[in-house]
Design an enzyme around this catalytic site. Structure first.
Site, PDB file in Angstrom:
ATOM      1  N   CYS A 114       2.648   0.900  12.548  1.00 37.12           N
ATOM      2  CA  CYS A 114       3.789   1.695  12.090  1.00 37.12           C
ATOM      3  C   CYS A 114       4.236   2.691  13.149  1.00 37.12           C
ATOM      4  O   CYS A 114       5.317   3.250  13.041  1.00 37.12           O
ATOM      5  CB  CYS A 114       3.422   2.439  10.814  1.00 37.12           C
ATOM      6  SG  CYS A 114       2.906   1.312   9.550  1.00 37.12           S
ATOM      7  N   SER A 129      -3.720  -2.850  -0.603  1.00 33.41           N
ATOM      8  CA  SER A 129      -2.619  -3.696  -0.158  1.00 33.41           C
ATOM      9  C   SER A 129      -3.175  -5.094   0.102  1.00 33.41           C
ATOM     10  O   SER A 129      -4.132  -5.245   0.861  1.00 33.41           O
ATOM     11  CB  SER A 129      -2.056  -3.099   1.134  1.00 33.41           C
ATOM     12  OG  SER A 129      -1.058  -3.929   1.654  1.00 33.41           O
ATOM     13  N   GLY A 130      -2.565  -6.103  -0.525  1.00 30.54           N
ATOM     14  CA  GLY A 130      -3.095  -7.456  -0.431  1.00 30.54           C
ATOM     15  C   GLY A 130      -3.220  -7.987   0.988  1.00 30.54           C
ATOM     16  O   GLY A 130      -4.209  -8.633   1.337  1.00 30.54           O
ATOM     17  N   HIS A 131      -2.219  -7.680   1.831  1.00 27.50           N
ATOM     18  CA  HIS A 131      -2.195  -8.361   3.138  1.00 27.50           C
ATOM     19  C   HIS A 131      -3.279  -7.886   4.095  1.00 27.50           C
ATOM     20  O   HIS A 131      -3.422  -8.425   5.190  1.00 27.50           O
ATOM     21  CB  HIS A 131      -0.804  -8.265   3.776  1.00 27.50           C
ATOM     22  CG  HIS A 131      -0.403  -6.934   4.317  1.00 27.50           C
ATOM     23  ND1 HIS A 131      -0.377  -6.681   5.665  1.00 27.50           N
ATOM     24  CD2 HIS A 131       0.006  -5.798   3.725  1.00 27.50           C
ATOM     25  CE1 HIS A 131       0.048  -5.445   5.871  1.00 27.50           C
ATOM     26  NE2 HIS A 131       0.291  -4.888   4.707  1.00 27.50           N
ATOM     27  N   GLY A 170       0.821  -1.214   0.000  1.00 23.57           N
ATOM     28  CA  GLY A 170       0.000   0.000   0.000  1.00 23.57           C
ATOM     29  C   GLY A 170       0.849   1.256   0.000  1.00 23.57           C
ATOM     30  O   GLY A 170       0.531   2.245  -0.675  1.00 23.57           O
ATOM     31  N   THR A 171       1.934   1.229   0.743  1.00 25.78           N
ATOM     32  CA  THR A 171       2.810   2.406   0.826  1.00 25.78           C
ATOM     33  C   THR A 171       3.331   2.780  -0.564  1.00 25.78           C
ATOM     34  O   THR A 171       3.342   3.961  -0.932  1.00 25.78           O
ATOM     35  CB  THR A 171       3.992   2.104   1.778  1.00 25.78           C
ATOM     36  OG1 THR A 171       3.464   1.694   3.051  1.00 25.78           O
ATOM     37  CG2 THR A 171       4.892   3.297   1.959  1.00 25.78           C
ATOM     38  N   THR A 214      10.593  -7.438 -11.847  1.00 29.07           N
ATOM     39  CA  THR A 214      10.055  -8.739 -12.246  1.00 29.07           C
ATOM     40  C   THR A 214       8.715  -9.015 -11.564  1.00 29.07           C
ATOM     41  O   THR A 214       8.572  -8.809 -10.357  1.00 29.07           O
ATOM     42  CB  THR A 214      11.080  -9.845 -11.878  1.00 29.07           C
ATOM     43  OG1 THR A 214      12.290  -9.540 -12.568  1.00 29.07           O
ATOM     44  CG2 THR A 214      10.596 -11.223 -12.266  1.00 29.07           C
ATOM     45  N   ASN A 237      -7.329   3.552   9.459  1.00 34.72           N
ATOM     46  CA  ASN A 237      -6.850   2.288  10.019  1.00 34.72           C
ATOM     47  C   ASN A 237      -7.008   2.211  11.535  1.00 34.72           C
ATOM     48  O   ASN A 237      -7.113   1.137  12.101  1.00 34.72           O
ATOM     49  CB  ASN A 237      -5.381   2.061   9.647  1.00 34.72           C
ATOM     50  CG  ASN A 237      -4.524   3.291   9.790  1.00 34.72           C
ATOM     51  OD1 ASN A 237      -4.834   4.339   9.235  1.00 34.72           O
ATOM     52  ND2 ASN A 237      -3.452   3.186  10.543  1.00 34.72           N
TER      53      ASN A 237
END
Ligand code: PLP
Length: 391
Positions: free
Chosen positions: A329, A203-205, A75-76, A241, A154
């Site tokens: 964070c 963000s996936g997580h 996400g960052t 990649t 958040n």
């Protein structure tokens, strides 16, 4: 080693368990099909199709076209890419508008841009964490390159009126970006119905795919300047990649989140409300931080007044209960959360704030256990708290 079976994980805004369906789908791409998706030979090259299948699933989840989805590492990275792209493509505009309650991903980028000579305006919030939209309107002007405001917070779970903010940005000729890291998978949306959103990061997580993968939506027609420069991957918009296994995992997680969003929200919200209401009933001097009318269904931020959040968390940890005091964070700093400070939450309450965040894997037995042990934990800490004894 902690007994995983006994962990009560209520910190899903920090990160989530990877869905078993995603793990299973990813596995062959580590062991058997480990080629490079950009290679000419089939062993690698045919993975390009797998990457595009993942992209189509993420696009479906966002209500976007696959060509509008760029894979990122987190996400960052999405937040930085969006904001820096805007200041690069609009060199004559020297200002950005954000809010005071953004994640450090955006807040600290704002400070960095200030050091480089840009102006940064920060929209304030009231005591419920609601944005001052009149002030926002006054801040967004002809010098603004981009307005970036999170969709959901958040720490408090507050949901912000991004469509309205996007319209304000467009009426001044500025771009609009939203950090949807907490919103994705919890708030239903379809980006093609929201033309005022130019860019959006996820963000996936945070929705049960692995850490280390995210996506940035860039609406078709929006001029984009790449942040990670190098090879030709992602049609020249993000070099590096392709992370094939994680793209597969995020695709599966996105599909699952989309398919079950409404039923999961209903179930998770009922558990969250049960947790919150029973804690409020059982423990004195407790308050909820945030806008309870406009909040994510999985989050509640509760202040246990006159004591320290860190010591509450340590006592909870003895029972295997995981939650958070502020965002992960900022853990490690003794400052109370910047979000609660922006809301003007009194010092004695801001320090004792605990964020509980649930997920599809949260269970009623876990909530019952938390409600059973919390009153004892709080009175034990209060018994030795100078603030409690002086109150
Ligand atoms: N934005 C918000 C609102 C978040 O909650 C987080 C993570 O907590 C991020 C950005 C950063 O996401 P990532 O950890 O994927 O870089």
């Amino acid at each position: 080693m902690i007994d995983e079976e006994k962990v009560i994980y209520l910190d899903n805004n920090a990160t989530t368990r990877v869905a078993p369906e995603a793990v299973q789908a990813m596995r062959p791409y580590f062991t058997e099909y480990y080629g490079n998706a950009s290679s000419i030979y089939r062993f690698g090259g045919r993975l390009a199709k797998v990457v595009e299948e993942g992209r189509a699933k993420v696009a479906g989840f966002l209500g976007a076209d696959p060509s509008e989805v760029i894979f990122t590492s987190c996400g960052t990275e999405g937040d930085s890419s969006a904001i820096l792209s805007a200041v690069n493509v609009m060199p004559n505009r020297r200002k950005i508008v954000i809010s005071t309650v953004e994640h450090p991903a955006v807040l600290n980028l704002g400070k960095e841009l200030e050091r480089k000579g840009y102006r940064v305006s920060r929209i304030p919030v009231d005591s419920f964490g609601r944005l001052d939209l009149e002030r926002a309107k006054a801040m967004i002007d002809e010098d603004t390159a981009i307005v970036s405001v999170m969709w959901a917070n958040n720490e408090t779970g507050n949901i912000y009126p991004v469509a309205q903010l996007g319209e304000m940005a467009h009426s001044a000729g500025a771009l609009f970006h939203t950090d949807a890291v907490q919103a994705a998978g919890k708030i239903p949306f379809h980006l093609h119905d929201l033309p005022m959103i130019d860019m959006l990061s996820v963000s996936g997580h945070k929705f049960h795919s692995p850490k280390g993968i995210g996506a940035l939506y860039v609406r078709r027609g929006v001029h984009f300047h790449p942040f990670v420069v190098g090879g030709h991957q992602e049609r020249g918009r993000r070099a590096g990649t392709e992370n094939v296994p994680y793209i597969v995992g995020m695709g599966v997680a996105a599909e699952l989140a989309l398919a079950h969003l409404n039923e999961e929200n209903t179930r998770v919200k009922a558990l969250r409300d049960d947790l919150q209401n029973r804690l409020l009933a059982a423990i004195p001097d407790v308050r909820i931080n945030g806008d309870v009318e406009h909040r994510l269904p999985n989050t509640t931020n509760i202040s246990f007044e006159y004591i320290e959040g860190e010591s509450i968390l340590m006592h909870m940890d003895l029972y295997g209960i995981c939650a958070s005091s502020g965002s992960a964070c900022t853990t490690g700093s003794l400052e109370p959360s910047h979000v609660l400070r922006a809301m003007g939450v009194p010092y004695t309450a801001a320090h004792g704030a605990i964020r509980f965040s649930l997920s599809r894997y949260s269970k009623q037995e876990e909530i019952d256990k938390v409600v059973e042990v919390m009153p004892g934990i709080i009175s034990k800490i209060r018994a030795i708290s100078p603030y409690w004894n002086k109150k």
